[in-house]
Write a protein that holds these residues in place. Sequence first.
Motif, PDB file in Angstrom:
ATOM      1  N   ARG A 193       0.788  -1.108   0.178  1.00 22.59           N
ATOM      2  CA  ARG A 193      -0.090   0.056   0.029  1.00 22.59           C
ATOM      3  C   ARG A 193       0.986   1.498   0.028  1.00 22.59           C
ATOM      4  NH1 ARG A 193      -3.414  -3.433   3.240  1.00 22.59           N
ATOM      5  NH2 ARG A 193      -2.300  -2.760   5.191  1.00 22.59           N
ATOM      6  N   ARG A 194       1.942   1.145   0.929  1.00 25.15           N
ATOM      7  CA  ARG A 194       2.866   2.261   0.848  1.00 25.15           C
ATOM      8  C   ARG A 194       3.623   2.529  -0.634  1.00 25.15           C
ATOM      9  NH1 ARG A 194       3.348   6.910   3.627  1.00 25.15           N
ATOM     10  NH2 ARG A 194       4.360   8.010   1.616  1.00 25.15           N
ATOM     11  N   ALA A 195       4.125   1.647  -1.206  1.00 29.49           N
ATOM     12  CA  ALA A 195       4.596   1.661  -2.501  1.00 29.49           C
ATOM     13  C   ALA A 195       3.679   2.153  -3.563  1.00 29.49           C
ATOM     14  CB  ALA A 195       5.027   0.161  -2.875  1.00 29.49           C
ATOM     15  N   LEU A 196       2.324   1.722  -3.498  1.00 28.28           N
ATOM     16  CA  LEU A 196       1.497   2.187  -4.404  1.00 28.28           C
ATOM     17  C   LEU A 196       1.169   3.875  -4.325  1.00 28.28           C
ATOM     18  CD1 LEU A 196      -0.623   1.756  -6.745  1.00 28.28           C
ATOM     19  CD2 LEU A 196      -2.396   1.513  -4.814  1.00 28.28           C
ATOM     20  N   ALA A 197       1.219   4.268  -2.916  1.00 23.45           N
ATOM     21  CA  ALA A 197       0.969   5.768  -2.705  1.00 23.45           C
ATOM     22  C   ALA A 197       2.226   6.345  -3.270  1.00 23.45           C
ATOM     23  CB  ALA A 197       0.786   6.185  -1.341  1.00 23.45           C
ATOM     24  N   ASP A 198       3.396   5.743  -2.961  1.00 20.69           N
ATOM     25  CA  ASP A 198       4.632   6.453  -3.288  1.00 20.69           C
ATOM     26  C   ASP A 198       5.050   6.471  -4.976  1.00 20.69           C
ATOM     27  OD1 ASP A 198       5.258   7.028  -0.777  1.00 20.69           O
ATOM     28  OD2 ASP A 198       6.725   5.241  -0.557  1.00 20.69           O
ATOM     29  N   HIS A 199       4.656   5.273  -5.676  1.00 24.91           N
ATOM     30  CA  HIS A 199       4.928   5.176  -7.027  1.00 24.91           C
ATOM     31  C   HIS A 199       3.713   5.285  -7.973  1.00 24.91           C
ATOM     32  CE1 HIS A 199       9.151   3.825  -6.051  1.00 24.91           C
ATOM     33  NE2 HIS A 199       8.650   3.311  -5.106  1.00 24.91           N
ATOM     34  N   LEU A 200       2.489   5.110  -7.428  1.00 26.39           N
ATOM     35  CA  LEU A 200       1.242   5.539  -8.180  1.00 26.39           C
ATOM     36  C   LEU A 200       0.887   4.318  -9.251  1.00 26.39           C
ATOM     37  CD1 LEU A 200       1.658   9.372  -8.673  1.00 26.39           C
ATOM     38  CD2 LEU A 200       0.367   8.038  -6.811  1.00 26.39           C
ATOM     39  N   ALA A 201       1.812   3.475  -9.837  1.00 27.04           N
ATOM     40  CA  ALA A 201       1.338   2.355 -10.582  1.00 27.04           C
ATOM     41  C   ALA A 201       2.449   1.253 -10.063  1.00 27.04           C
ATOM     42  CB  ALA A 201       1.685   2.799 -12.070  1.00 27.04           C
ATOM     43  N   LEU A 202       2.056  -0.012  -9.929  1.00 27.89           N
ATOM     44  CA  LEU A 202       2.806  -0.997  -9.643  1.00 27.89           C
ATOM     45  C   LEU A 202       2.684  -2.248 -10.613  1.00 27.89           C
ATOM     46  CD1 LEU A 202       2.175  -1.550  -5.470  1.00 27.89           C
ATOM     47  CD2 LEU A 202       4.082  -0.066  -6.844  1.00 27.89           C
ATOM     48  N   VAL A 203       3.851  -2.795 -11.032  1.00 24.95           N
ATOM     49  CA  VAL A 203       3.558  -3.806 -12.057  1.00 24.95           C
ATOM     50  C   VAL A 203       4.375  -5.200 -11.417  1.00 24.95           C
ATOM     51  CG1 VAL A 203       4.521  -4.861 -14.196  1.00 24.95           C
ATOM     52  CG2 VAL A 203       4.123  -2.264 -13.750  1.00 24.95           C
ATOM     53  N   ILE A 216      -3.010   0.441 -10.368  1.00 21.60           N
ATOM     54  CA  ILE A 216      -2.929   1.971 -10.470  1.00 21.60           C
ATOM     55  C   ILE A 216      -3.617   2.824  -9.514  1.00 21.60           C
ATOM     56  CG2 ILE A 216      -3.937   3.916 -12.143  1.00 21.60           C
ATOM     57  CD1 ILE A 216      -4.088   1.637 -14.385  1.00 21.60           C
ATOM     58  N   ASP A 217      -2.952   3.594  -8.958  1.00 20.55           N
ATOM     59  CA  ASP A 217      -3.583   4.440  -7.778  1.00 20.55           C
ATOM     60  C   ASP A 217      -4.363   5.498  -8.570  1.00 20.55           C
ATOM     61  OD1 ASP A 217      -3.947   6.330  -5.685  1.00 20.55           O
ATOM     62  OD2 ASP A 217      -2.226   5.787  -4.419  1.00 20.55           O
ATOM     63  N   ASP A 218      -5.859   5.709  -8.299  1.00 20.56           N
ATOM     64  CA  ASP A 218      -6.690   6.379  -8.885  1.00 20.56           C
ATOM     65  C   ASP A 218      -6.722   7.664  -8.104  1.00 20.56           C
ATOM     66  OD1 ASP A 218      -7.594   4.595 -10.848  1.00 20.56           O
ATOM     67  OD2 ASP A 218      -8.957   3.612  -9.696  1.00 20.56           O
ATOM     68  N   ARG A 219      -6.206   7.655  -7.097  1.00 18.55           N
ATOM     69  CA  ARG A 219      -6.717   9.193  -6.329  1.00 18.55           C
ATOM     70  C   ARG A 219      -5.397  10.135  -6.831  1.00 18.55           C
ATOM     71  NH1 ARG A 219      -5.527   5.419  -1.179  1.00 18.55           N
ATOM     72  NH2 ARG A 219      -4.036   4.658  -2.516  1.00 18.55           N
ATOM     73  N   ALA A 220      -4.291   9.785  -7.459  1.00 18.98           N
ATOM     74  CA  ALA A 220      -3.168  10.745  -7.999  1.00 18.98           C
ATOM     75  C   ALA A 220      -2.785  10.554  -9.316  1.00 18.98           C
ATOM     76  CB  ALA A 220      -2.074  10.647  -6.992  1.00 18.98           C
ATOM     77  N   THR A 221      -3.609   9.595 -10.452  1.00 17.36           N
ATOM     78  CA  THR A 221      -3.267   9.587 -11.540  1.00 17.36           C
ATOM     79  C   THR A 221      -4.715   9.702 -12.506  1.00 17.36           C
ATOM     80  OG1 THR A 221      -3.902   6.908 -11.509  1.00 17.36           O
ATOM     81  CG2 THR A 221      -1.361   7.749 -10.837  1.00 17.36           C
ATOM     82  N   MET A 222      -4.306   9.892 -13.822  1.00 16.59           N
ATOM     83  CA  MET A 222      -5.213   9.395 -14.842  1.00 16.59           C
ATOM     84  C   MET A 222      -4.614   8.114 -15.708  1.00 16.59           C
ATOM     85  SD  MET A 222      -6.805  12.884 -16.172  1.00 16.59           S
ATOM     86  CE  MET A 222      -7.430  14.089 -15.091  1.00 16.59           C
ATOM     87  N   HIS A 223      -5.518   7.717 -16.283  1.00 12.55           N
ATOM     88  CA  HIS A 223      -4.698   6.465 -17.262  1.00 12.55           C
ATOM     89  C   HIS A 223      -5.697   6.691 -18.491  1.00 12.55           C
ATOM     90  CE1 HIS A 223      -7.927   4.490 -14.884  1.00 12.55           C
ATOM     91  NE2 HIS A 223      -8.301   3.761 -16.013  1.00 12.55           N
ATOM     92  N   ARG A 224      -4.950   5.790 -19.592  1.00 14.16           N
ATOM     93  CA  ARG A 224      -5.797   5.599 -20.787  1.00 14.16           C
ATOM     94  C   ARG A 224      -5.428   4.281 -21.214  1.00 14.16           C
ATOM     95  NH1 ARG A 224      -2.523   7.936 -25.802  1.00 14.16           N
ATOM     96  NH2 ARG A 224      -4.554   6.912 -26.842  1.00 14.16           N
ATOM     97  N   ALA A 225      -6.400   3.596 -22.202  1.00 18.22           N
ATOM     98  CA  ALA A 225      -5.741   2.381 -23.113  1.00 18.22           C
ATOM     99  C   ALA A 225      -5.352   3.028 -24.422  1.00 18.22           C
ATOM    100  CB  ALA A 225      -6.989   1.609 -23.118  1.00 18.22           C
ATOM    101  N   HIS A 226      -4.474   2.227 -25.118  1.00 19.22           N
ATOM    102  CA  HIS A 226      -4.210   2.203 -26.640  1.00 19.22           C
ATOM    103  C   HIS A 226      -4.771   1.301 -27.269  1.00 19.22           C
ATOM    104  CE1 HIS A 226      -0.841   5.211 -25.215  1.00 19.22           C
ATOM    105  NE2 HIS A 226      -0.858   4.761 -24.149  1.00 19.22           N
ATOM    106  N   GLY A 227      -5.688   1.826 -28.244  1.00 15.38           N
ATOM    107  CA  GLY A 227      -6.246   0.972 -29.088  1.00 15.38           C
ATOM    108  C   GLY A 227      -5.551   0.726 -30.207  1.00 15.38           C
ATOM    109  N   ASP A 228      -4.346   0.493 -30.393  1.00 13.80           N
ATOM    110  CA  ASP A 228      -3.353   0.580 -31.596  1.00 13.80           C
ATOM    111  C   ASP A 228      -3.064  -0.969 -31.742  1.00 13.80           C
ATOM    112  OD1 ASP A 228      -1.959   0.577 -29.244  1.00 13.80           O
ATOM    113  OD2 ASP A 228      -0.197   1.478 -30.326  1.00 13.80           O
ATOM    114  N   TYR A 229      -3.950  -1.894 -31.580  1.00 16.24           N
ATOM    115  CA  TYR A 229      -3.761  -3.341 -31.662  1.00 16.24           C
ATOM    116  C   TYR A 229      -4.588  -3.965 -32.722  1.00 16.24           C
ATOM    117  CZ  TYR A 229      -7.716  -4.050 -28.253  1.00 16.24           C
ATOM    118  OH  TYR A 229      -8.631  -4.205 -27.811  1.00 16.24           O
ATOM    119  N   ASP A 230      -4.123  -4.888 -33.378  1.00 13.40           N
ATOM    120  CA  ASP A 230      -5.061  -5.675 -34.446  1.00 13.40           C
ATOM    121  C   ASP A 230      -6.246  -6.249 -33.730  1.00 13.40           C
ATOM    122  OD1 ASP A 230      -5.935  -7.451 -36.182  1.00 13.40           O
ATOM    123  OD2 ASP A 230      -4.078  -8.066 -36.803  1.00 13.40           O
ATOM    124  N   ARG A 231      -7.653  -5.945 -34.147  1.00 11.84           N
ATOM    125  CA  ARG A 231      -8.679  -6.448 -33.332  1.00 11.84           C
ATOM    126  C   ARG A 231      -8.916  -7.908 -33.724  1.00 11.84           C
ATOM    127  NH1 ARG A 231      -7.775  -2.204 -31.736  1.00 11.84           N
ATOM    128  NH2 ARG A 231      -9.295  -0.410 -30.898  1.00 11.84           N
TER     129      ARG A 231
END
Length: 270
Positions: free
Chosen positions: A35-45, A236-251
Amino acid sequence: MTHLAITPLHSSLGAEVAGVDLGQPTDEPIREALRRALADHLALVFHDQSLTPEQYLATAAVFGAPMEQHYSQHHMPGFPLIGLIWHRNGQEPAEQWHTDHTNRERPPAATILYGVEIPSAGGATSVANMRAAYTALPEDERQRLDSLTTFNGLDGKPDTRQEDLDKYGRLIEHPMVRTHPVHGSRAVYFHISKATYISGMTPEASKVYMRDLIDRMIQPSIVYQHRWRRGDVLVIDDRATMHRAHGDYDRRESRVLWRIIVEGDRPRRV
Ligand SMILES: [Fe+2]
């Protein structure tokens, strides 16, 4: 004993977390560290995860209580707290910058995505650091945003169910700048299509201003782009980020993400 290895992925936000199998129960010190890492880094993989729906729900609860998503037509059969992101059920990739479910009194603390089927090219998810965006604004605009609120409703899509509109269509007011409950920092907070208007502005002027803010604020220097590998979990920490998907793939290829959102606090600016 589990040892977390946290490696930043970008100069502004995002970190890879190694050393944890999300399919296994975690102890409280590890949960607190995540939880602390998410608050600090905002996106964890987390790479190379292999999760059943039950395991995925259990591990998501580290970040908050899983909450119902309001497009119930996309719920996973048998698991209504997991949403399927999949173009073959009629969804378009969410390519516009946003944060999730702002039409809730207590909108999600985090959005969690699990990559189940990944196209061979394209289809990334980008995350922008809205804490850095706030800091970079001129002082007078920070002060202006500090005083504004948005009124958020459900941006109905053609296939939105009436029961979801009934449950989640009521307008909810949120500050445009919110203080992070763990980190203590401020971030710009709005969803351009769920915010029907900004306090004191017409709906049209509100959209123009939000579009202008996004265009000025979200620069490559504050964006981490996640290129998916099968088995990745992105938190993704929704409290301090915005995000988007990329639709640039073969359907003709499949891109399937399992989404869980977890409840957060009521946004406030302190
Ligand atoms: Fe989203």
